[in-house]
Design a protein around this motif. Structure first.
Motif, PDB file in Angstrom:
ATOM      1  N   GLU A  82      -5.446   6.687   0.170  1.00  0.00           N
ATOM      2  CA  GLU A  82      -4.766   5.574  -0.469  1.00  0.00           C
ATOM      3  C   GLU A  82      -4.383   5.973  -1.889  1.00  0.00           C
ATOM      4  O   GLU A  82      -5.234   6.353  -2.693  1.00  0.00           O
ATOM      5  N   ARG A  83      -3.094   5.841  -2.198  1.00  0.00           N
ATOM      6  CA  ARG A  83      -2.604   6.216  -3.522  1.00  0.00           C
ATOM      7  C   ARG A  83      -2.264   4.993  -4.383  1.00  0.00           C
ATOM      8  O   ARG A  83      -2.050   5.121  -5.580  1.00  0.00           O
ATOM      9  N   GLY A  84      -2.194   3.850  -3.766  1.00  0.00           N
ATOM     10  CA  GLY A  84      -1.884   2.661  -4.537  1.00  0.00           C
ATOM     11  C   GLY A  84      -2.012   1.424  -3.687  1.00  0.00           C
ATOM     12  O   GLY A  84      -1.883   1.468  -2.466  1.00  0.00           O
ATOM     13  N   ARG A  85      -2.328   0.322  -4.357  1.00  0.00           N
ATOM     14  CA  ARG A  85      -2.475  -0.959  -3.681  1.00  0.00           C
ATOM     15  C   ARG A  85      -1.806  -2.009  -4.553  1.00  0.00           C
ATOM     16  O   ARG A  85      -2.053  -2.063  -5.761  1.00  0.00           O
ATOM     17  N   PHE A  91       0.837  -1.203   0.000  1.00  0.00           N
ATOM     18  CA  PHE A  91       0.000   0.000   0.000  1.00  0.00           C
ATOM     19  C   PHE A  91       0.867   1.247   0.000  1.00  0.00           C
ATOM     20  O   PHE A  91       1.988   1.229   0.490  1.00  0.00           O
ATOM     21  N   GLN A  92       0.308   2.337  -0.549  1.00  0.00           N
ATOM     22  CA  GLN A  92       0.871   3.647  -0.340  1.00  0.00           C
ATOM     23  C   GLN A  92      -0.223   4.611   0.056  1.00  0.00           C
ATOM     24  O   GLN A  92      -1.311   4.606  -0.546  1.00  0.00           O
ATOM     25  N   TYR A  93       0.033   5.437   1.051  1.00  0.00           N
ATOM     26  CA  TYR A  93      -0.864   6.490   1.483  1.00  0.00           C
ATOM     27  C   TYR A  93      -0.143   7.827   1.390  1.00  0.00           C
ATOM     28  O   TYR A  93       1.056   7.921   1.677  1.00  0.00           O
ATOM     29  N   TYR A  94      -0.881   8.824   0.956  1.00  0.00           N
ATOM     30  CA  TYR A  94      -0.351  10.189   0.898  1.00  0.00           C
ATOM     31  C   TYR A  94      -1.451  11.118   1.370  1.00  0.00           C
ATOM     32  O   TYR A  94      -2.564  11.079   0.841  1.00  0.00           O
ATOM     33  N   GLU A  95      -1.117  11.924   2.342  1.00  0.00           N
ATOM     34  CA  GLU A  95      -2.106  12.845   2.919  1.00  0.00           C
ATOM     35  C   GLU A  95      -3.393  12.102   3.304  1.00  0.00           C
ATOM     36  O   GLU A  95      -4.507  12.577   3.042  1.00  0.00           O
ATOM     37  N   LYS A  96      -3.220  10.956   3.874  1.00  0.00           N
ATOM     38  CA  LYS A  96      -4.301  10.153   4.447  1.00  0.00           C
ATOM     39  C   LYS A  96      -5.192   9.480   3.401  1.00  0.00           C
ATOM     40  O   LYS A  96      -6.198   8.872   3.766  1.00  0.00           O
TER      41      LYS A  96
END
Lengths: 117, 112
Positions: free
Chosen positions: B54-57, B47-52
């Protein structure tokens, strides 16, 4: 999808000799390229990156890497190896597609470097 | 400045249980990513999170979930643990969602 290949599982080099750890990549857009090093039972440490500009990038601990667009390679190099450089090295790529959104960081399987005194 | 911190360091769980792993990013970093590293392999993106948000899974089953809190720390949750979930789980933070990431020491999860 983007991919990274590290063709050598293991590289052995004598202390004081130059070292090269190979990496090739595949992307559909523009590559952001990274090298990381991992010591036993530790997380990954960032060494250097190529985003744009000069094809030869310099990083931490005397390491450098050369971006070659025509050969889609980003080999890691050091002029004089140290025993303390012995570790696991990972190449990683992010495919930058402009307005199509960002893609995740994809890692190679790693190359174990052994520097022999 | 403190680097990325992860807790716990080691964890042993039984098949079918669930686990929560925690990560605190470097101060000022707004992006947190999670990776699974199986022995002998490179890290695999979860996973990636940016500014709360989800940006990618990555290609992981729905048993894996994550979230990012207002202070940018993050949790990774894994339900219904399988033996194959045994791995080193790495958290990485970065100022933005596209440049270099800085990794924590990882959480070693063993499922028996």
């Amino acid at each position: 999808a983007q991919s990274v290949a590290q063709p050598e599982d293991q590289v052995n080099v004598a202390e004081g000799n130059p070292l090269t750890v190979k990496c090739t990549y595949s992307v559909s857009g523009n590559p952001y390229l990274f090298w990381y090093v991992q010591y036993p039972n530790r997380g990954l440490q960032f060494l250097l990156k190529y985003i744009t500009g000069d094809n030869l990038v310099k990083g931490s601990y005397g390491f450098e890497a050369e971006f070659n667009k025509s050969q889609t390679s980003f080999h890691l190099k050091k002029p004089s190896a140290l025993v303390s450089d012995s570790a696991l090295y990972f190449c990683a790529v992010r495919d930058i597609k402009g307005n199509s959104g960002n893609t995740p960081l994809v890692f190679g399987k790693g190359t174990r470097l052994s520097v022999i005194a | 400045d403190a680097g990325v911190t992860q807790s716990p360091t080691h964890l042993i769980k039984t098949r079918g249980q669930h686990v929560t792993l925690r990560c605190s990013p470097i101060s000022g970093h707004k992006s947190v990513s999670w990776y699974q590293q199986v022995l002998g392999q490179g890290p695999q993106f979860i996973f990636q999170y940016y500014e709360k948000e989800e940006r990618g899974r990555g290609n992981f089953p729905d048993r894996f979930s994550a979230r990012q809190f207002p202070n940018y720390s993050s949790e990774l949750n894994v339900n219904a643990l399988l033996l194959g979930d045994s791995a080193l789980y790495l958290c990485a933070s970065s100022p933005t969602d596209i440049y270099e990431q800085y990794f924590g020491p990882g959480t070693r999860l063993t499922v028996t």
